[in-house]
Design an enzyme around this catalytic site. Structure first.
Site, PDB file in Angstrom:
ATOM      1  N   GLU A   1      -6.219  -2.391   3.211  1.00  0.00           N
ATOM      2  CA  GLU A   1      -6.176  -3.831   3.484  1.00  0.00           C
ATOM      3  C   GLU A   1      -7.552  -4.486   3.344  1.00  0.00           C
ATOM      4  O   GLU A   1      -7.668  -5.568   2.755  1.00  0.00           O
ATOM      5  CB  GLU A   1      -5.615  -4.060   4.897  1.00  0.00           C
ATOM      6  CG  GLU A   1      -4.199  -3.571   5.054  1.00  0.00           C
ATOM      7  CD  GLU A   1      -3.854  -3.123   6.452  1.00  0.00           C
ATOM      8  OE1 GLU A   1      -2.704  -2.697   6.654  1.00  0.00           O
ATOM      9  OE2 GLU A   1      -4.716  -3.165   7.359  1.00  0.00           O
TER      10      GLU A   1
ATOM     11  N   GLY B   1       0.798  -1.216   0.000  1.00  0.00           N
ATOM     12  CA  GLY B   1       0.000   0.000   0.000  1.00  0.00           C
ATOM     13  C   GLY B   1       0.832   1.268   0.000  1.00  0.00           C
ATOM     14  O   GLY B   1       0.681   2.106  -0.888  1.00  0.00           O
TER      15      GLY B   1
END
Length: 182
Positions: A149, A85
């Site tokens: 996530e 990320g």
């Protein structure tokens, strides 16, 4: 539903919806073209990537999680999937370098496509969500990289559905590959 709950759901929905249908199809193209697939991410993203490996295995693909003793060598004809990320994580960058050096294709999932190792990837998919790279002045409900996530986990199952559909496999065939040792 409380305002906080709705805001959290909205953060995840926005992140999932940031990935286009054509990007999902490009991911599936990569998966189905690969001879063998390895995947990796750190931390909580790593848990999600393990979920992807499990579902792709259920869908009949030759897939492994990097770091497990049974992960084979990857090279020409293979695919390495990395999720990071925030980008700029040394382990992810190192794995990308090894995979590219040995001829594997690289599919990179991130919220920060301007950060390494995106430049090495054959396919980069941006998931628009907060991560630890940009959470310091945030008004988001979910902390650090949680929206990324959780969105990634939803996307994993959407990808698996598309793989299964393209392979013309039934839910029964998917379930037939699920372990009986639990």
């Amino acid at each position: 539903m409380s305002t906080e709950v709705q805001r959290a759901i909205d953060e995840v929905a926005t992140a999932v919806e940031s990935v286009t249908e054509s990007e999902l199809d490009a991911i599936v193209d990569e998966l189905l073209a690969a001879r063998r697939i390895a995947a990796f991410a750190g931390g909580r993203e790593g848990l999600v990537m393990r979920g992807l490996v499990m579902r792709l295995f259920h869908a009949g693909l030759d897939v492994h999680y990097q770091g497990e003793m049974t992960t084979p060598h990857v090279g020409e004809g293979d695919l390495l999937i990395l999720s990071c990320g925030p980008g700029n994580i040394s382990m992810v960058e190192a794995l990308a370098g090894v995979a590219k050096r040995d001829g594997a294709r690289l599919l990179y999932l991130t919220a920060q496509p301007q950060n390494a190792p995106a430049g090495q990837a054959d396919v980069v998919v941006k998931i628009t969500a907060q991560t630890m790279a940009d959470d310091t002045a945030s008004q988001a409900v979910l902390p650090m990289g949680s929206a990324y996530e959780i969105a990634l986990f939803v996307l994993v199952d959407l990808i698996t559905n598309r793989v299964r559909a393209r392979r013309q496999e039934s839910a029964e065939e998917l379930r037939s590959r699920h372990t009986n040792l639990e």
